[in-house]
Design an enzyme around this catalytic site. Structure first.
Site, PDB file in Angstrom:
ATOM      1  N   GLY A   1       0.812  -1.223   0.000  1.00 26.93           N
ATOM      2  CA  GLY A   1       0.000   0.000   0.000  1.00 26.93           C
ATOM      3  C   GLY A   1       0.837   1.259   0.000  1.00 26.93           C
ATOM      4  O   GLY A   1       1.593   1.493   0.933  1.00 26.93           O
ATOM      5  N   SER A   2       0.715   2.078  -1.026  1.00 32.35           N
ATOM      6  CA  SER A   2       1.630   3.203  -1.142  1.00 32.35           C
ATOM      7  C   SER A   2       1.165   4.162  -2.239  1.00 32.35           C
ATOM      8  O   SER A   2       0.007   4.153  -2.625  1.00 32.35           O
ATOM      9  CB  SER A   2       3.043   2.674  -1.437  1.00 32.35           C
ATOM     10  OG  SER A   2       2.975   1.603  -2.355  1.00 32.35           O
ATOM     11  N   ARG A   3       2.116   4.944  -2.780  1.00 37.02           N
ATOM     12  CA  ARG A   3       1.761   6.029  -3.700  1.00 37.02           C
ATOM     13  C   ARG A   3       2.962   6.350  -4.583  1.00 37.02           C
ATOM     14  O   ARG A   3       4.119   6.226  -4.157  1.00 37.02           O
ATOM     15  CB  ARG A   3       1.366   7.233  -2.845  1.00 37.02           C
ATOM     16  CG  ARG A   3       1.244   8.569  -3.534  1.00 37.02           C
ATOM     17  CD  ARG A   3       0.954   9.624  -2.485  1.00 37.02           C
ATOM     18  NE  ARG A   3       0.807  10.946  -3.035  1.00 37.02           N
ATOM     19  CZ  ARG A   3      -0.145  11.796  -2.685  1.00 37.02           C
ATOM     20  NH1 ARG A   3      -1.029  11.452  -1.779  1.00 37.02           N
ATOM     21  NH2 ARG A   3      -0.204  12.997  -3.222  1.00 37.02           N
TER      22      ARG A   3
END
Length: 214
Positions: A182-184
């Site tokens: 989960g990240s960007r």
């Protein structure tokens, strides 16, 4: 670069192997519920680290999405690390259900890189662009333009993996790293660039055109 023609990213092998081993041991002990739970974790690890092939657009000036996910920011910003002034930013948030292998948004030479330690805020928040742990690549295109793309850790993510080094050449759509759990990824265009995605759009890494370099 790593993970070329690998159906599952090599960074996932330790997790898959560990959960599979524990599943086997629990099965031999006859502990049904725990066996089922670890089997689910094994299958989820395979799913999370999946590494599908992508068809890269042939349009020469197209910038493609570096990540699968949802566009959570589009607009002008002040960017001092690469552009020393105004730029256009597109931010893509990856949930734990998205493919997490990242791809180069454009072809060019890696002319600079940076890594900053930071916090682990929810990556969907815009302040994560400044406050969270992150690693960035400055890419110079064949015609001298520059593009900055930044991997940003999230609330659960604790590991940013980046393959290239300064001086390496990247091809558009090429796998260049991943972020775990989960990240960007933020992409910074030169001011005046045309962006073709809007807030809330869904992107596919290496395939979705998010803008153009003129």
């Amino acid at each position: 670069m790593k993970n070329h023609n690998q159906p599952v990213a090599v960074e996932g092998y330790p997790f898959i192997g560990l959960f599979a081993f524990v599943t086997l041991i629990l099965a031999l002990l006859g502990w049904g519920f725990l066996t089922f739970l670890c089997l689910c974790l094994t299958l989820f690890s395979v799913y999370f680290f999946r590494n599908p092939e992508r068809v890269v657009p042939s349009q020469d000036d197209a910038v493609v999405a570096p990540a699968d996910g949802k566009v959570v920011f589009v607009g002008p910003v002040q960017e001092e690390r690469c552009f020393k002034g105004e730029a256009v930013k597109v931010s893509i948030f990856m949930s734990v259900f998205n493919v997490h292998v990242n791809r180069a948004p454009f072809s060019g030479k890696v002319v600079d890189m940076f890594y900053n330690k930071g916090q682990f805020l929810n990556a969907s928040l815009d302040k994560a662009s400044l406050d969270n742990e992150q690693g960035g690549i400055v890419l110079e295109t064949a015609n001298g333009q520059r593009l900055l793309f930044v991997q940003i850790a999230g609330l659960i993510a604790r590991r940013i993996v980046t393959y290239p080094k300064v001086g390496d050449l990247l091809e558009k759509g090429e796998r260049y790293g991943l972020i775990r759990f989960g990240s960007r990824v933020d992409v910074y265009f030169p001011a005046g660039s045309e962006v073709s995605v809007r807030l809330g759009d869904r992107t596919v890494a290496g395939e979705t055109i998010i803008g153009t370099l003129r």
